[in-house]
Scaffold this active site. Structure first.
Site, mmCIF file in Angstrom:
data_model
loop_
_atom_site.group_PDB
_atom_site.id
_atom_site.type_symbol
_atom_site.label_atom_id
_atom_site.label_comp_id
_atom_site.label_asym_id
_atom_site.label_seq_id
_atom_site.Cartn_x
_atom_site.Cartn_y
_atom_site.Cartn_z
ATOM 1 N N PRO A 9 -34.341 8.892 45.266
ATOM 2 C CA PRO A 9 -33.720 7.660 44.782
ATOM 3 C C PRO A 9 -34.069 7.307 43.339
ATOM 4 C CG PRO A 9 -35.447 7.191 46.391
ATOM 5 C CD PRO A 9 -35.208 8.655 46.434
ATOM 6 N N ASN A 10 -33.057 6.799 42.649
ATOM 7 C CA ASN A 10 -33.155 6.302 41.269
ATOM 8 C C ASN A 10 -33.287 7.396 40.211
ATOM 9 O OD1 ASN A 10 -33.044 3.461 41.973
ATOM 10 N ND2 ASN A 10 -35.077 3.770 42.856
ATOM 11 N N ARG A 17 -33.495 4.568 32.900
ATOM 12 C CA ARG A 17 -34.556 3.921 33.660
ATOM 13 C C ARG A 17 -35.926 4.074 32.969
ATOM 14 N NH1 ARG A 17 -36.964 6.910 39.021
ATOM 15 N NH2 ARG A 17 -38.191 5.142 39.699
ATOM 16 N N TYR A 22 -40.414 7.645 32.088
ATOM 17 C CA TYR A 22 -39.673 8.844 32.530
ATOM 18 C C TYR A 22 -38.979 9.603 31.408
ATOM 19 C CZ TYR A 22 -40.527 6.713 37.064
ATOM 20 O OH TYR A 22 -41.146 6.169 38.173
ATOM 21 N N ASN A 73 -38.183 16.280 44.172
ATOM 22 C CA ASN A 73 -38.827 15.055 43.694
ATOM 23 C C ASN A 73 -38.371 13.948 44.642
ATOM 24 O OD1 ASN A 73 -39.752 12.760 42.477
ATOM 25 N ND2 ASN A 73 -39.095 13.317 40.404
ATOM 26 N N ALA A 76 -39.565 7.547 45.112
ATOM 27 C CA ALA A 76 -40.355 6.535 45.843
ATOM 28 C C ALA A 76 -40.650 6.959 47.287
ATOM 29 C CB ALA A 76 -39.622 5.204 45.819
ATOM 30 N N GLU A 97 -43.238 20.250 44.856
ATOM 31 C CA GLU A 97 -42.993 18.815 44.637
ATOM 32 C C GLU A 97 -43.181 18.509 43.148
ATOM 33 O OE1 GLU A 97 -44.653 15.968 47.467
ATOM 34 O OE2 GLU A 97 -45.414 14.817 45.776
ATOM 35 N N HIS A 99 -43.133 15.497 40.030
ATOM 36 C CA HIS A 99 -43.070 14.112 39.551
ATOM 37 C C HIS A 99 -43.064 14.132 38.039
ATOM 38 C CE1 HIS A 99 -43.489 12.604 43.527
ATOM 39 N NE2 HIS A 99 -44.490 13.447 43.714
ATOM 40 N N ARG A 106 -50.998 5.993 37.726
ATOM 41 C CA ARG A 106 -50.180 4.788 37.874
ATOM 42 C C ARG A 106 -50.737 3.894 38.993
ATOM 43 N NH1 ARG A 106 -44.023 6.333 37.909
ATOM 44 N NH2 ARG A 106 -43.914 4.071 37.578
HETATM 45 C C1 DQA Z 1 -41.546 9.706 40.487
HETATM 46 C C2 DQA Z 1 -42.791 8.840 40.761
HETATM 47 C C3 DQA Z 1 -42.546 7.888 41.908
HETATM 48 O O1 DQA Z 1 -43.714 7.106 42.142
HETATM 49 C C4 DQA Z 1 -41.398 6.949 41.588
HETATM 50 O O2 DQA Z 1 -41.132 6.113 42.678
HETATM 51 C C5 DQA Z 1 -40.183 7.674 41.141
HETATM 52 C C6 DQA Z 1 -40.317 8.838 40.268
HETATM 53 C C7 DQA Z 1 -41.709 10.608 39.252
HETATM 54 O O3 DQA Z 1 -40.910 11.524 39.113
HETATM 55 O O4 DQA Z 1 -42.608 10.389 38.434
HETATM 56 O O5 DQA Z 1 -39.072 7.240 41.409
HETATM 57 O O6 DQA Z 1 -41.325 10.549 41.599
#
Ligand code: DQA
Length: 158
Positions: A9-10, A17, A22, A73, A76, A97, A99, A106
């Site tokens: 998501p997102n 964003r 990011y 990825n 959240a 995985e 990020h 964080r």
């Molecule tokens: C994320 C880190 C997560 O905590 C966050 O909710 C994201 C992006 C990252 O790529 O750094 O949406 O996965």
């Protein structure tokens, strides 16, 4: 060999964003760069993004018999989703995985990954370049898998 890249998501909002966290690169650009590296290495690659947990679970399940590895990825859902973790466990494919941010620098709620323990490894904190690192890692894993398979075939024939 085929790799499926799953984005949670997102991540469709990358470029817009929270650029300070990011970066400015859009998801399409990240995918285009991965596609070009995959092509150079004769690797099939597919991209999938969803804001919905169940759709991500469905996509992971579809990878069984269709893909050799998963780059994910979970965004959240990393910190909450037992369903995504169970799906990764169920298909039992090599998984990396990713990020973009360093989740360990964080908020505390981001320090726990439900999914990392069922992945081959985790890359965190290298910005969009982390996807490139994930692809390189996946190619290394797949070449090892292939070498083991070839060795097994040889011993079965002997
Ligand atoms: C994320 C880190 C997560 O905590 C966050 O909710 C994201 C992006 C990252 O790529 O750094 O949406 O996965």
């Amino acid at each position: 060999m085929k790799v499926v890249v799953i984005q949670g998501p997102n991540l469709n909002m990358l470029g817009h964003r929270e650029q300070g966290i990011y970066g400015a690169m859009k998801l399409e650009t990240i995918h285009a760069q991965m596609e070009s590296v995959a092509k150079q290495n004769n690797l099939e690659i597919e991209f999938f993004q969803s804001n919905l947990e169940g759709e991500i679970v469905d996509k992971i399940q579809e990878c069984l018999g269709d893909a050799d590895g998963i780059i994910i990825n979970p965004a959240a859902y990393t910190h909450t989703s037992i369903a995504i973790r169970d799906a990764l466990s169920a298909v039992s494919l090599p998984a990396v995985e990713v990020h973009i941010s360093n989740i360990y620098r964080r908020e505390e709620f981001r320090h726990t990954s439900m999914t990392a323990p069922v992945c081959t490894g985790q890359i965190s904190g290298f910005g969009p370049f982390g996807y490139h690192l994930a692809l390189i890692s996946m190619m290394q894993i797949l070449s090892e898998v292939q070498a083991i398979r070839q060795e097994q075939e040889k011993t079965q024939k002997a």
